[in-house]
Motif scaffolding. Structure first.
Motif, short mmCIF file in Angstrom:
data_model
loop_
_atom_site.label_atom_id
_atom_site.label_comp_id
_atom_site.label_asym_id
_atom_site.label_seq_id
_atom_site.Cartn_x
_atom_site.Cartn_y
_atom_site.Cartn_z
N GLU A 142 32.29 84.55 -53.23
CA GLU A 142 32.04 83.32 -53.75
C GLU A 142 31.83 82.41 -52.57
OE1 GLU A 142 34.32 80.03 -56.35
OE2 GLU A 142 35.29 81.81 -55.84
N ASP A 147 23.20 86.68 -48.52
CA ASP A 147 23.34 87.76 -49.20
C ASP A 147 24.59 87.99 -49.52
OD1 ASP A 147 20.53 87.92 -49.48
OD2 ASP A 147 20.74 89.30 -47.97
N ALA A 148 25.33 88.30 -50.51
CA ALA A 148 26.60 88.98 -50.67
C ALA A 148 26.91 90.12 -50.01
CB ALA A 148 27.22 88.82 -52.19
N ASP A 162 32.68 91.11 -58.30
CA ASP A 162 31.83 89.90 -58.94
C ASP A 162 31.38 89.03 -57.84
OD1 ASP A 162 34.20 87.36 -59.04
OD2 ASP A 162 35.15 89.13 -58.87
N MET A 163 30.33 88.31 -58.16
CA MET A 163 29.76 87.38 -57.15
C MET A 163 29.15 85.98 -57.87
SD MET A 163 27.46 90.53 -55.64
CE MET A 163 28.30 91.90 -55.15
N LYS A 164 29.69 85.11 -57.06
CA LYS A 164 29.65 83.71 -57.83
C LYS A 164 28.79 82.85 -56.21
CE LYS A 164 33.37 84.06 -60.83
NZ LYS A 164 34.80 83.50 -61.08
N VAL A 166 25.97 82.56 -54.80
CA VAL A 166 25.31 83.33 -53.76
C VAL A 166 24.09 82.74 -53.37
CG1 VAL A 166 24.53 85.63 -53.01
CG2 VAL A 166 26.47 85.34 -54.25
N LYS A 169 20.45 86.70 -52.16
CA LYS A 169 20.58 87.90 -53.15
C LYS A 169 22.16 88.23 -53.10
CE LYS A 169 17.43 89.88 -50.57
NZ LYS A 169 17.22 88.40 -49.69
N ALA A 170 22.51 88.59 -54.60
CA ALA A 170 23.68 89.31 -54.74
C ALA A 170 23.96 90.70 -53.96
CB ALA A 170 24.06 89.38 -56.11
#
Length: 181
Positions: A142, A147-148, A162-164, A166, A169-170
């Motif tokens: 988060e 990038d995550a 889960d990715m919020k 970003v 790019k996720a």
């Protein structure tokens, strides 16, 4: 003789004035749900943790890594606030918080397992891996500046994450990576 660096439950380490921890031995963080280990920098100059060429697996349990930068020492300059190079690492219930390096966690030429881990308020990439293999599961990303998950030449399984918020790019996979989501 086998040696390792051990952080007992409840330990708190303040890395100030550009201090960092570098180890050629595995690192074991023995935090618990009620007594986490904290690695932080009260003056925002801490340069994190670098584990390289450790022959045994490092295990990080219930660790918070906060307010770190990437290590720069003599001719060495690395991109991660926490870096594992040419080793094996297992990361559980760990929080990467407010890190100001190119990568909050960088794994190079290594095997990794990351689960139940949080990356929050990260300046650039949260997780970066080069020429490695492993899994990331049950983790949260988060407010990531870039990038995550960013991998190169890496085989990775990303499961139940889960990715919020970003910034780029996720999940980014390049240079002959195999990414399974």
């Amino acid at each position: 003789q086998y040696q390792e660096v051990i952080f007992e439950a409840g330990a708190s380490v303040d890395l100030k004035n550009g201090a960092f921890i570098m180890s050629y031995s595995p690192v074991e963080v023995r935090g618990t749900a009620g007594r986490q280990v904290k690695l932080y920098s009260s003056d925002s100059t801490g340069e994190g943790l670098f584990v390289l060429n450790a022959k045994q697996k490092s295990v990080l349990n219930y660790l918070t890594i906060e307010n770190q930068r990437a290590m720069s020492y003599k001719k060495w300059s690395i991109s991660g606030a926490v870096t594992f190079y040419n080793t094996t690492v297992e990361i559980n219930h760990t929080t990467f918080l407010k890190n100001y390096s190119e990568d909050a966690l960088n794994v190079v030429n290594s095997t990794f397992e990351i689960k139940n881990t949080e990356f929050k308020n990260i300046f650039s990439d949260a997780f970066d891996s080069d020429f490695s293999n492993g899994t990331i599961s049950l983790s949260h990303f988060e407010n990531i500046g870039n990038d995550a998950v960013d991998v190169s030449g890496t085989s990775v399984l990303v499961k139940d994450c889960d990715m919020k918020s970003v910034g780029d790019k996720a999940i980014s996979g390049g240079e002959v990576s195999v990414v399974t989501v």
